[in-house]
Design a protein around this motif. Structure first.
Motif, PDB file in Angstrom:
ATOM      1  N   THR A 190     -42.883  28.279-126.569  1.00  0.00           N
ATOM      2  CA  THR A 190     -42.409  27.909-125.221  1.00  0.00           C
ATOM      3  C   THR A 190     -41.809  29.118-124.510  1.00  0.00           C
ATOM      4  O   THR A 190     -42.058  29.341-123.311  1.00  0.00           O
ATOM      5  N   LEU A 191     -41.031  29.903-125.242  1.00  0.00           N
ATOM      6  CA  LEU A 191     -40.430  31.104-124.630  1.00  0.00           C
ATOM      7  C   LEU A 191     -41.520  32.041-124.113  1.00  0.00           C
ATOM      8  O   LEU A 191     -41.432  32.559-122.992  1.00  0.00           O
ATOM      9  N   ALA A 192     -42.538  32.262-124.942  1.00  0.00           N
ATOM     10  CA  ALA A 192     -43.605  33.194-124.545  1.00  0.00           C
ATOM     11  C   ALA A 192     -44.348  32.660-123.319  1.00  0.00           C
ATOM     12  O   ALA A 192     -44.676  33.417-122.394  1.00  0.00           O
ATOM     13  N   ARG A 193     -44.586  31.351-123.288  1.00  0.00           N
ATOM     14  CA  ARG A 193     -45.316  30.763-122.164  1.00  0.00           C
ATOM     15  C   ARG A 193     -44.519  30.859-120.862  1.00  0.00           C
ATOM     16  O   ARG A 193     -45.043  31.240-119.816  1.00  0.00           O
ATOM     17  N   LEU A 194     -43.225  30.511-120.926  1.00  0.00           N
ATOM     18  CA  LEU A 194     -42.409  30.546-119.704  1.00  0.00           C
ATOM     19  C   LEU A 194     -42.193  31.982-119.217  1.00  0.00           C
ATOM     20  O   LEU A 194     -42.204  32.252-118.009  1.00  0.00           O
ATOM     21  N   ALA A 195     -41.975  32.896-120.158  1.00  0.00           N
ATOM     22  CA  ALA A 195     -41.794  34.303-119.753  1.00  0.00           C
ATOM     23  C   ALA A 195     -43.095  34.837-119.143  1.00  0.00           C
ATOM     24  O   ALA A 195     -43.069  35.583-118.160  1.00  0.00           O
ATOM     25  N   HIS A 196     -44.226  34.434-119.697  1.00  0.00           N
ATOM     26  CA  HIS A 196     -45.518  34.875-119.169  1.00  0.00           C
ATOM     27  C   HIS A 196     -45.680  34.419-117.711  1.00  0.00           C
ATOM     28  O   HIS A 196     -46.141  35.179-116.858  1.00  0.00           O
ATOM     29  N   ARG A 197     -45.264  33.173-117.423  1.00  0.00           N
ATOM     30  CA  ARG A 197     -45.389  32.665-116.052  1.00  0.00           C
ATOM     31  C   ARG A 197     -44.573  33.531-115.086  1.00  0.00           C
ATOM     32  O   ARG A 197     -45.017  33.851-113.986  1.00  0.00           O
ATOM     33  N   ASP A 198     -43.369  33.912-115.503  1.00  0.00           N
ATOM     34  CA  ASP A 198     -42.537  34.778-114.648  1.00  0.00           C
ATOM     35  C   ASP A 198     -43.166  36.160-114.502  1.00  0.00           C
ATOM     36  O   ASP A 198     -43.228  36.725-113.406  1.00  0.00           O
ATOM     37  N   GLU A 199     -43.610  36.707-115.630  1.00  0.00           N
ATOM     38  CA  GLU A 199     -44.160  38.076-115.589  1.00  0.00           C
ATOM     39  C   GLU A 199     -45.412  38.142-114.716  1.00  0.00           C
ATOM     40  O   GLU A 199     -45.669  39.155-114.066  1.00  0.00           O
ATOM     41  N   ALA A 200     -46.184  37.048-114.702  1.00  0.00           N
ATOM     42  CA  ALA A 200     -47.389  37.049-113.862  1.00  0.00           C
ATOM     43  C   ALA A 200     -46.996  37.239-112.387  1.00  0.00           C
ATOM     44  O   ALA A 200     -47.704  37.905-111.626  1.00  0.00           O
TER      45      ALA A 200
ATOM     46  N   GLY B  27     -47.834  44.275-116.730  1.00  0.00           N
ATOM     47  CA  GLY B  27     -49.231  43.871-116.909  1.00  0.00           C
ATOM     48  C   GLY B  27     -49.593  43.865-118.393  1.00  0.00           C
ATOM     49  O   GLY B  27     -50.205  42.917-118.904  1.00  0.00           O
ATOM     50  N   THR B  28     -49.188  44.910-119.110  1.00  0.00           N
ATOM     51  CA  THR B  28     -49.456  44.988-120.553  1.00  0.00           C
ATOM     52  C   THR B  28     -48.698  43.878-121.292  1.00  0.00           C
ATOM     53  O   THR B  28     -49.203  43.287-122.251  1.00  0.00           O
ATOM     54  N   PHE B  29     -47.488  43.589-120.820  1.00  0.00           N
ATOM     55  CA  PHE B  29     -46.694  42.529-121.465  1.00  0.00           C
ATOM     56  C   PHE B  29     -47.322  41.140-121.289  1.00  0.00           C
ATOM     57  O   PHE B  29     -47.078  40.254-122.107  1.00  0.00           O
ATOM     58  N   LEU B  30     -48.088  40.948-120.238  1.00  0.00           N
ATOM     59  CA  LEU B  30     -48.760  39.645-120.089  1.00  0.00           C
ATOM     60  C   LEU B  30     -49.653  39.384-121.305  1.00  0.00           C
ATOM     61  O   LEU B  30     -49.664  38.285-121.867  1.00  0.00           O
ATOM     62  N   THR B  31     -50.397  40.427-121.706  1.00  0.00           N
ATOM     63  CA  THR B  31     -51.277  40.276-122.874  1.00  0.00           C
ATOM     64  C   THR B  31     -50.441  40.053-124.134  1.00  0.00           C
ATOM     65  O   THR B  31     -50.793  39.231-124.992  1.00  0.00           O
ATOM     66  N   LEU B  32     -49.331  40.776-124.236  1.00  0.00           N
ATOM     67  CA  LEU B  32     -48.463  40.612-125.413  1.00  0.00           C
ATOM     68  C   LEU B  32     -47.895  39.189-125.484  1.00  0.00           C
ATOM     69  O   LEU B  32     -47.861  38.571-126.557  1.00  0.00           O
TER      70      LEU B  32
END
Ligand SMILES: [Fe+2]
Ligand SMILES: [Fe+2]
Length: 392
Positions: free
Chosen positions: A276-286, A256-261
């Motif tokens: 792009t990396l941050a966006r795609l990783a965010h989608r997975d982490e969500a 959850g904290t990593f989503l903000t990061l």
């Protein structure tokens, strides 16, 4: 006593026993109950010698010949009786069901497996099918889906900051990979949806670790430094023995904290590869966070008193890490340089301000999630404040 007449007949023609006769015999016998007779007509010369042995192996009784090329079999109890637990998700799964898929029939007397998470309330969550469907549809590839050829030559201090952040992300990805991977073999396969969601989560984390490492290397600087403070924090996460507590610490508090990061990294990314990396990783982490929230909701609806043991786990972890100063200066400095865009004093001032806001947003998002799980404002504020300085 009148002779029992056969309940069914089958004509095997000249099919030999090694040519698949047992397939047709088993199908014919499946419709009979124990004690009923099957009459078999067979012209193959080897049939008679093989039939008696086959019947003994399969738990039936060869009764004898009833005419030229005609034989009778009395259906027995079969090799092993089967149970059919049904397709509904049971509250408790029998370790003897082993690896049988839910909804099928299972022979009795199978080996007892050592699954320790055998209760639905240990592992279950709502929305598992939709989380898994999204996960399968949104798989991406570090080699195919990242615009590596658009990576510009960045100023050395920015590239070094990014390499350090990618190193930190990769350490955390390993932790996020090992935690679910540790629990998968303990979960009874009757709860296969949970296993499937966690298996894709493990694959997601492997991809994140790979992609973040590539980004550090692609800029020509290579990986940065792993701090003891981060390692100690992640070690406490890896060693958590309880599944629900681990899901709370990892998926709700950490990821959850990593989503903000990740949102912060996309916002301040100086190049399209990092963005792009941050966006795609965010989608997975969500999705990982969604699983954690759904699992915790499921557990807390049934055992509201578990909130206090979850709170105790956060506070225990905080005490264990009391000697650790907080987020390592390697990472903290790198985030400020990235957000400020460089190392000139006014850039560092701007970066420091953004990192201050980042911490504040992380705290607000954690408190929101804790409220969503039924913690009151006082508890949510206290738990969020005790969350590890390392973010995960
Ligand atoms: Fe990840
Ligand atoms: Fe994750």
């Amino acid at each position: 006593m009148p002779e029992q007449s056969p309940k069914a007949q089958i004509d095997l023609e000249d099919l030999a026993i090694h040519e698949g006769t047992p397939v047709l015999l088993r199908r014919a016998l499946a419709g009979l109950t124990a004690g009923e007779l099957l009459e078999v007509r067979a012209d193959s010369s080897d049939f008679f010698e093989a039939l008696g042995a086959w019947c003994r192996e399969e738990g039936h009784c060869y009764v004898g010949s009833s005419g030229p090329n005609c034989y009778r079999i009395e259906k027995g109890a079969g090799t092993a009786p089967v149970v059919a637990p049904g397709n509904h998700v049971a509250e408790s799964a029998d370790p003897n069901w082993g690896l049988a898929p839910r909804g099928g029939k299972i022979e009795r007397g199978g080996p007892k497996f050592a699954f320790t998470l055998c209760q639905k309330r240990d592992v279950w969550a709502q929305e598992l099918a939709s989380i898994y469907k999204q996960a399968a549809a949104n798989q991406w590839s570090a080699a195919r889906d990242i615009p590596w050829s658009s990576l510009p030559k960045l100023p050395a201090e920015l590239e070094a900051a990014l390499a350090q952040i990618m190193t930190f992300l990769t350490e955390n990805e390993f932790a996020a990979l090992y935690v679910p991977a540790r629990f998968i073999p303990r979960i009874h396969p009757h709860y296969r949806e949970v296993v499937e969601v966690l298996a894709v989560q493990v694959a997601d984390e492997a991809r994140h670790a790979e992609a973040f490492t590539w980004r550090a290397e692609a800029g020509g600087i290579g990986l940065g430094t792993t701090a003891n403070s981060g390692q100690l924090s992640l070690q406490t996460l890896l060693e958590e023995p309880d599944f629900t507590t681990a899901a709370f610490l990892l998926c709700v508090m950490g990821e959850g904290t990593f989503l903000t990061l990740l949102t912060f990294l996309e916002q301040f990314a100086p190049d399209p590869v990092t963005a792009t990396l941050a966006r795609l990783a965010h989608r997975d982490e969500a999705r990982h966070v969604a699983f954690g929230m759904e699992h915790l909701r499921y557990v807390l609806e049934r055992e509201p008193e578990r909130r206090s043991s979850l709170a105790a786990a956060v506070e225990r972890r905080s005490r264990m890490l009391a000697s650790v100063s907080g987020l390592s200066p390697y990472v903290s400095d790198a985030l400020m340089i990235l957000a400020g865009g460089g190392v000139a004093p006014q850039q560092v001032r701007a970066g420091a301000r953004q990192v201050f806001l980042l911490h504040r947003e992380m705290d607000a998002a954690r408190r929101d999630r804790l409220h969503g799980l039924g913690f009151d404002s006082f508890q949510a504020t206290r738990l969020s404040a005790h969350h590890t300085r390392n973010f995960m």
